[in-house]
Design a protein around this motif. Structure first.
Motif, mmCIF file in Angstrom:
data_model
loop_
_atom_site.group_PDB
_atom_site.id
_atom_site.type_symbol
_atom_site.label_atom_id
_atom_site.label_comp_id
_atom_site.label_asym_id
_atom_site.label_seq_id
_atom_site.Cartn_x
_atom_site.Cartn_y
_atom_site.Cartn_z
ATOM 1 N N GLY A 123 44.808 23.431 42.803
ATOM 2 C CA GLY A 123 45.666 22.384 43.074
ATOM 3 C C GLY A 123 45.270 21.793 44.403
ATOM 4 N N THR A 124 46.066 20.856 44.675
ATOM 5 C CA THR A 124 45.697 20.035 45.907
ATOM 6 C C THR A 124 46.021 20.875 47.348
ATOM 7 N N ASN A 125 47.114 21.879 46.956
ATOM 8 C CA ASN A 125 47.456 22.614 48.087
ATOM 9 C C ASN A 125 46.542 23.973 48.110
ATOM 10 N N GLY A 126 45.689 24.114 47.405
ATOM 11 C CA GLY A 126 44.791 25.379 47.371
ATOM 12 C C GLY A 126 45.308 26.547 46.285
ATOM 13 N N THR A 127 46.508 26.239 45.554
ATOM 14 C CA THR A 127 46.870 27.201 44.603
ATOM 15 C C THR A 127 46.245 26.828 43.202
ATOM 16 N N TYR A 128 46.285 27.821 42.557
ATOM 17 C CA TYR A 128 45.882 27.703 41.307
ATOM 18 C C TYR A 128 46.788 27.036 40.095
ATOM 19 N N LYS A 129 46.292 26.450 39.193
ATOM 20 C CA LYS A 129 47.007 25.818 38.275
ATOM 21 C C LYS A 129 47.018 26.695 36.982
ATOM 22 N N HIS A 130 48.172 26.668 36.507
ATOM 23 C CA HIS A 130 48.371 27.498 35.081
ATOM 24 C C HIS A 130 47.913 26.692 34.068
ATOM 25 N N LEU A 131 46.751 26.748 33.471
ATOM 26 C CA LEU A 131 46.238 26.165 32.311
ATOM 27 C C LEU A 131 45.963 26.622 31.048
ATOM 28 N N PRO A 132 46.114 26.069 29.845
ATOM 29 C CA PRO A 132 45.875 26.588 28.534
ATOM 30 C C PRO A 132 44.550 27.501 28.715
ATOM 31 N N LEU A 133 44.443 28.349 27.685
ATOM 32 C CA LEU A 133 43.243 29.246 27.515
ATOM 33 C C LEU A 133 41.945 28.387 27.229
ATOM 34 N N SER A 134 42.279 27.209 26.426
ATOM 35 C CA SER A 134 41.149 26.562 26.091
ATOM 36 C C SER A 134 40.502 25.948 27.270
ATOM 37 N N SER A 135 41.074 25.500 28.034
ATOM 38 C CA SER A 135 40.612 24.936 29.627
ATOM 39 C C SER A 135 40.223 25.937 30.601
ATOM 40 N N MET A 136 40.198 27.062 30.258
ATOM 41 C CA MET A 136 39.770 27.921 31.361
ATOM 42 C C MET A 136 38.213 28.049 31.558
ATOM 43 N N ASN A 137 37.899 29.352 32.149
ATOM 44 C CA ASN A 137 36.512 29.269 32.567
ATOM 45 C C ASN A 137 36.005 29.698 31.245
ATOM 46 N N GLN A 138 34.391 29.206 31.117
ATOM 47 C CA GLN A 138 33.678 29.474 30.091
ATOM 48 C C GLN A 138 32.380 30.144 30.502
ATOM 49 N N VAL A 139 31.691 30.796 29.809
ATOM 50 C CA VAL A 139 30.650 31.768 29.898
ATOM 51 C C VAL A 139 29.523 31.476 29.253
ATOM 52 N N ASP A 140 28.319 31.420 29.741
ATOM 53 C CA ASP A 140 27.095 31.367 28.813
ATOM 54 C C ASP A 140 26.098 32.337 29.392
ATOM 55 N N ILE A 141 25.520 33.093 28.351
ATOM 56 C CA ILE A 141 24.453 34.059 28.423
ATOM 57 C C ILE A 141 23.140 33.319 28.603
ATOM 58 N N VAL A 142 22.897 33.093 29.982
ATOM 59 C CA VAL A 142 21.548 32.271 30.278
ATOM 60 C C VAL A 142 20.510 33.079 30.450
ATOM 61 N N ALA A 143 20.155 34.649 30.263
ATOM 62 C CA ALA A 143 19.065 35.185 30.005
ATOM 63 C C ALA A 143 19.406 36.686 29.432
ATOM 64 N N SER A 144 18.541 37.130 28.548
ATOM 65 C CA SER A 144 18.823 38.221 27.941
ATOM 66 C C SER A 144 17.539 38.934 27.571
ATOM 67 N N PHE A 145 17.090 40.030 28.048
ATOM 68 C CA PHE A 145 16.005 40.812 27.417
ATOM 69 C C PHE A 145 16.213 42.220 27.609
ATOM 70 N N GLN A 146 15.075 42.653 26.660
ATOM 71 C CA GLN A 146 15.035 44.297 26.631
ATOM 72 C C GLN A 146 14.028 44.645 27.219
ATOM 73 N N THR A 147 14.150 46.266 27.905
ATOM 74 C CA THR A 147 13.032 47.085 28.563
ATOM 75 C C THR A 147 12.544 48.187 27.877
ATOM 76 N N SER A 148 11.706 48.771 28.326
ATOM 77 C CA SER A 148 10.963 49.902 27.624
ATOM 78 C C SER A 148 11.689 51.165 28.214
ATOM 79 N N TYR A 149 12.362 51.029 29.236
ATOM 80 C CA TYR A 149 13.213 52.047 30.151
ATOM 81 C C TYR A 149 14.302 52.161 30.175
ATOM 82 N N LEU A 150 15.067 53.066 30.653
ATOM 83 C CA LEU A 150 16.310 53.093 31.081
ATOM 84 C C LEU A 150 16.715 52.144 32.261
ATOM 85 N N ILE A 151 17.829 51.776 32.521
ATOM 86 C CA ILE A 151 18.047 51.034 33.747
ATOM 87 C C ILE A 151 19.008 51.791 34.360
ATOM 88 N N SER A 152 18.549 52.540 35.530
ATOM 89 C CA SER A 152 19.662 53.261 36.268
ATOM 90 C C SER A 152 20.453 52.305 37.337
#
Length: 955
Positions: A260-289
């Motif tokens: 909002g204009t005063n810095g507070t967050y608006k309560h929006l419906p779920l359809s207008s909330m943040n969206q996530v994209d998987i921009v990269a994905s890969f497999q390795t030959s070793y375990l990742i610690s």
């Protein structure tokens, strides 16, 4: 801290020798093809060895100013970046599973299997403890924990509940954000977004909106969390990196405008909330610690299980407890899993550790300075690899590391280029330069090493001197000499002398020696050692060596020796050198060389110095010249010039000069024969006869007295009757005329020419009378007319000359007579001044009259004479006297009075013309005087003094 190098494995000593050689070759090729690491590693020292001696590290978190290390004993150690312990919080009684700092680094949160979450203040005694009664595996404190009053944190564990704890009016209150999908294995908080991982996958919650953002399902191939836990890391405010087992996903969260204009967050419906994209994905030959961002790439901590355990790991079964694990590895990869670098880490006790025993944390950084794989100092990311008994720090390699790696792998050219680009400290140039030069020397690339010395050694005099003597020891110093500095820095004179002597000993460098001697300032070295090294070799040395020696002689002030060398080398500047250093006396032994250089300048110099270098010395050197030169021509030039300057200076060589003239300049022989008296006539005649020089023979016959033979040669060989007539006329011998006439009578044409040229020399009638009757003379009539005309002309000229002679005699006699009539004034100075004053009133001044000559006498009285007017004696001491050549003498006053009275009588008479013999001598004398003084300034007109008696008598 102690630096550790990446370990590339070992060698099994049981193989055969051939296999060993093959492996060594392969290793060498691998080293050549090896890519440079992206990271460098250091084992953390300080308090770490002591802390982990009786305990084991379990987790790590990094703030901007400190490090938090959790142990199996439940203790949280606060360390500085060198590993020194700053504080210690005994927060738990069991293993610490996770740690979290707020963004300001003022609070640290920890969770443990004892079911507690503890938040400790680093700068106060504040401590908060929260009991959950079940093992807690993950905790994340609000990044703005120290700034906000809500004091929130999230935590979760084996109970499967994700709690968010915040401070309310009535105290702290827990709220369950999520539950029912298995234990919480990891949680990370960035800005308002909270991400956590459970058995199903990864979820993201928007704490500001109080709504879930997304769900990311875990990969089916991911191992059980007991084998390999998931790892979450926020690369920035919108990128979440997830590593689970062998899978890596990068999720990008796109935020909508929900503020909002005063810095507070608006309560929006779920359809207008943040969206996530998987921009990269890969497999390795070793375990990742562990996983962390590295600029635009990723750093992965890889766990490599043993061969026996590998199948069990990927089948989600618990591995055996035998120590077969391999060294952990650090991989730098792109988002498409392209390997950029791989390093093995020799962690202490790595054989016995499992994947979950390792953890990776990185220090907060902006990453704004990352470009091209390089980081600005102080802004590069720092990574901490933790195992139960060891902590290793990994940092991006800087320019110095890059240069050192290049040097270690023999890539000295690239290391030098990197230093020159300014990517490393200036002190590195000395080390790089020294190692590069050593490398080139080992490979016997001496020329390259010498060429690089100015760039690598720069202004270090000590370094230059060290390498000069090193090259000298290797017998390669001549290659280095052209690059040696003469200023900035200036080396010790010994270094320069050693260098020059090294050039002397090798003939192929003599040209370089000459160039160096000419270009180096003389003040930087002593010439004497170099001269002493050259002189024994000078007889067999090259011209360049000799010229170099001459230059050294000049520098050392030995100009005569230098001149001798220049003359032997036929240096064209030797004449200027002689003049500059006044070496005229030194030319005595170098006559031939000077003549070969420039015969004209040499001849002029020898003529000028003929008193120092006598003609016999010059002639002797030229006659005995061994050089391939035209010594006879040089002799001709020298003797000819000497004869022109001083005809008698080379009189001993005039016989030789006759031969030289006949050989090189026959036209000059006859003038020489006429001018010289110091040659032998017989030798000169033989030379002229041998070369058929007829006119020269005629002259020699004439000088020998055999005039008839000379005349015969002119008539018979030259056939030049005019020259014969000229010869006979010059001799003034009547017999020769008769001989000429006799020899011409047989040739009618010669008789005619003889008749034309006899006027003034011989009577034509005499010739005509001797001509045989009947001889036909060509153009006889015309020639007789010419003879008569010439005779008349000659007669007329004689009469005219006689008339002129008579007139001159008369004029000279008249002039003598007139001069004899002039008076001579004899007076003293006082009388003379008085007479001048009296005369100024009546006449022109006597001293200004051009026809009166005066004499001032300062002597005693001459007795015996009397004035012809007053008949008183004439004492010259008392009165001025005028004497005339007619032997009459007068007092000056008496003569003035008499002339004044005569002038008055004449003025009283009528205006009739005066007699030509008046008292003032106007009887034609003035006219003569005007003629005599026509070229002089006209004298003022007026009466002139004359003898009274002679003038009166004449009148």
């Amino acid at each position: 801290m102690s630096a550790i190098a990446p370990d590339n494995g070992g060698y099994d000593g049981g193989e055969e020798a051939e296999d060993v050689e093959e492996e060594e070759e392969e290793e060498e090729e691998a080293v050549e093809d090896e890519d440079e690491p992206r990271l460098k590693y250091q084992r953390m020292g300080g308090s770490i060895p002591a802390l982990l001696a009786n305990d084991a590290a379990s987790c790590v978190a990094v703030a901007e100013r400190m490090i938090a290390l959790g142990t199996h004993d439940g203790i949280v150690h606060i360390l500085d970046f060198l590993g020194n312990q700053v504080k210690e919080f005994p927060s738990h009684v069991s293993v610490v599973n996770d740690l979290s700092f707020d963004v300001d680094g003022e609070y640290v949160a920890s969770c443990s299997d004892d079911g507690c979450v503890v938040i400790n203040s680093l700068f106060s005694d504040e401590k908060m403890r929260f009991e959950y009664h079940r093992p807690m595996k993950a905790v994340a404190i609000d990044p703005e924990y120290a700034r906000k009053a809500s004091k929130r944190f999230v935590a979760g564990g084996l109970a499967g509940n994700l709690y968010i704890n915040s401070k309310k009016w009535l105290g702290f209150r827990d709220q369950i954000l999520h539950s029912g999908e298995g234990p919480i294995h990891a949680v990370k908080w960035r800005e308002s977004l909270v991400a956590w991982a459970n058995d199903v996958g990864v979820k993201v919650y928007d704490a500001a909106n109080d709504q879930r953002v997304t769900f990311i399902e875990k990969s089916r191939s991911s191992p059980h969390p007991d084998v390999q836990q998931p790892h979450l890391v926020w690369q920035d405010d919108t990128l979440l990196v997830i590593a689970w087992g062998t899978s890596v996903k990068i999720a990008s969260i796109r935020r909508n405008g929900n503020v909002g204009t005063n810095g507070t967050y608006k309560h929006l419906p779920l359809s207008s909330m943040n969206q996530v994209d998987i921009v990269a994905s890969f497999q390795t030959s070793y375990l990742i610690s562990g996983i962390a961002p590295f600029g635009d790439t990723l750093v992965l901590l890889a766990y490599i299980p043993g061969e026996e355990d590998e199948e069990k790991y990927f089948n989600n079964t618990v591995p055996s407890q035998q120590g077969t694990a391999k060294r952990p590895e650090v991989h730098v990869v792109t988002w498409t899993n392209d390997e950029l670098a791989t390093d093995e880490l020799p962690m202490l006790g790595f054989e016995h550790y499992k994947a979950n025993d390792y953890s990776l944390a990185h220090a907060p950084f902006t990453g704004s300075s990352y470009a091209g794989g390089q980081w600005a100092a102080g802004d590069e990311p720092v990574y901490y690899v933790v195992s139960p008994k060891d902590v290793v720090i990994a940092k991006p390699r800087d320019a110095e590391d890059h240069i050192n790696w290049l040097l270690q792998h023999g890539r000295h050219e690239k290391a030098l280029a990197a230093v020159e680009e300014g990517s490393g400290k200036s002190e590195l140039l000395d080390e790089v330069g020294s190692r590069y030069l050593d490398h080139l020397i080992v490979e016997r690339r001496y020329a390259e090493a010498a060429a690089l010395c100015p760039k690598l050694l720069r202004g270090s005099a000590s370094a230059w001197e060290r390498w000069v003597f090193h090259f000298a020891h290797l017998r390669q110093l001549p290659i280095l000499v052209p690059y040696m500095p003469t200023e900035n820095p200036t080396l010790r004179d010994t270094a320069y002398e050693v260098a020059l002597v090294a050039l002397v000993t090798n003939p192929s460098f003599h040209k370089d020696l000459l160039s160096i001697v000419r270009s180096w300032p003389p003040k930087i070295y002593s010439t004497l050692p170099v001269i002493l090294a050259i002189e024994p070799q000078i007889d067999s040395g090259t011209n360049d060596l000799k010229e170099a020696l001459a230059e050294l002689y000049v520098i050392n002030g030995q100009y005569e020796k230098a001149f001798s060398m220049y003359a032997d080398l036929l240096n064209p500047e030797v004449f200027d050198f002689i003049e500059k250093h006044s070496l005229q006396e030194a030319i005595r032994e170098k006559v031939v060389q000077l003549m070969m250089l420039d015969c004209k300048r040499a001849v002029n110099l020898l003529i000028q110095q003929r008193d120092t270098v006598t003609p016999p010395e010059v002639v002797s050197q030229l006659l005995h010249a061994k050089n391939k030169c035209d010594s006879r021509y040089f002799l001709y030039l020298y003797l000819h010039s000497l004869f022109e300057v001083s005809p008698h200076a080379g009189k001993d060589f005039h016989d030789m000069q006759v031969e030289l003239y006949a050989e090189f300049d026959p036209k000059m022989l006859l003038p020489f024969l006429r001018s010289s008296q110091h040659y032998t006539l017989e030798k000169a005649y033989d030379i002229c006869a041998k070369r058929d020089l007829v006119r020269e023979q005629v002259f020699i016959y004439g000088r020998m007295g055999n005039r008839k033979q000379a005349l015969s040669i002119i008539i018979n060989k030259l056939g030049d009757i005019e020259e014969a007539i000229e010869f006979v006329s010059a001799e003034q011998d009547d017999e020769l005329w008769e001989e000429l006439i006799k020899q011409c009578l047989n040739q009618p044409e010669m008789v005619g020419v003889l008749l034309e040229h006899t006027v003034g020399n011989l009577d034509p009638l005499h010739i005509v009378s001797m001509v045989p009757n009947g001889m036909e003379i060509p153009r006889l009539r015309d020639r007789l007319v010419k003879i008569i005309t010439d005779y008349r002309t000659e007669t007329s000229l004689r009469h005219g000359c006689n008339d002129i002679l008579k007139a001159d005699c008369v004029n000279l006699l008249v002039k003598y007579y007139k001069e004899a009539k002039h008076g001579v004034l004899l007076s003293n100075e006082e009388d003379d001044a008085r007479v001048k004053r009296e005369t100024n009133r009546t006449f022109q001044p006597l001293d200004k009259a051009p026809s009166i000559r005066t004499m001032v006498m300062k002597s005693k009285t001459r007795g015996g004479g009397k004035c012809c007017i007053c008949f008183d004696p004439l004492p010259i001491q008392e009165a001025a006297i005028v004497m005339f050549f007619c032997c009459h003498a007068y007092h000056m006053t008496c003569l003035h009075e008499s002339t004044s009275s005569i002038s008055d009588n004449e003025l009283a008479t009528s205006k009739k013309p005066t007699s030509s013999y008046d008292v003032y001598g106007n009887n034609g004398y003035n006219e003569y005087e005007e003629d005599e003084d026509e070229d002089e300034e006209k004298a003022p007109t007026g009466p002139r003094l004359r003898c009274i008696l002679c003038t009166t008598a004449a009148g």
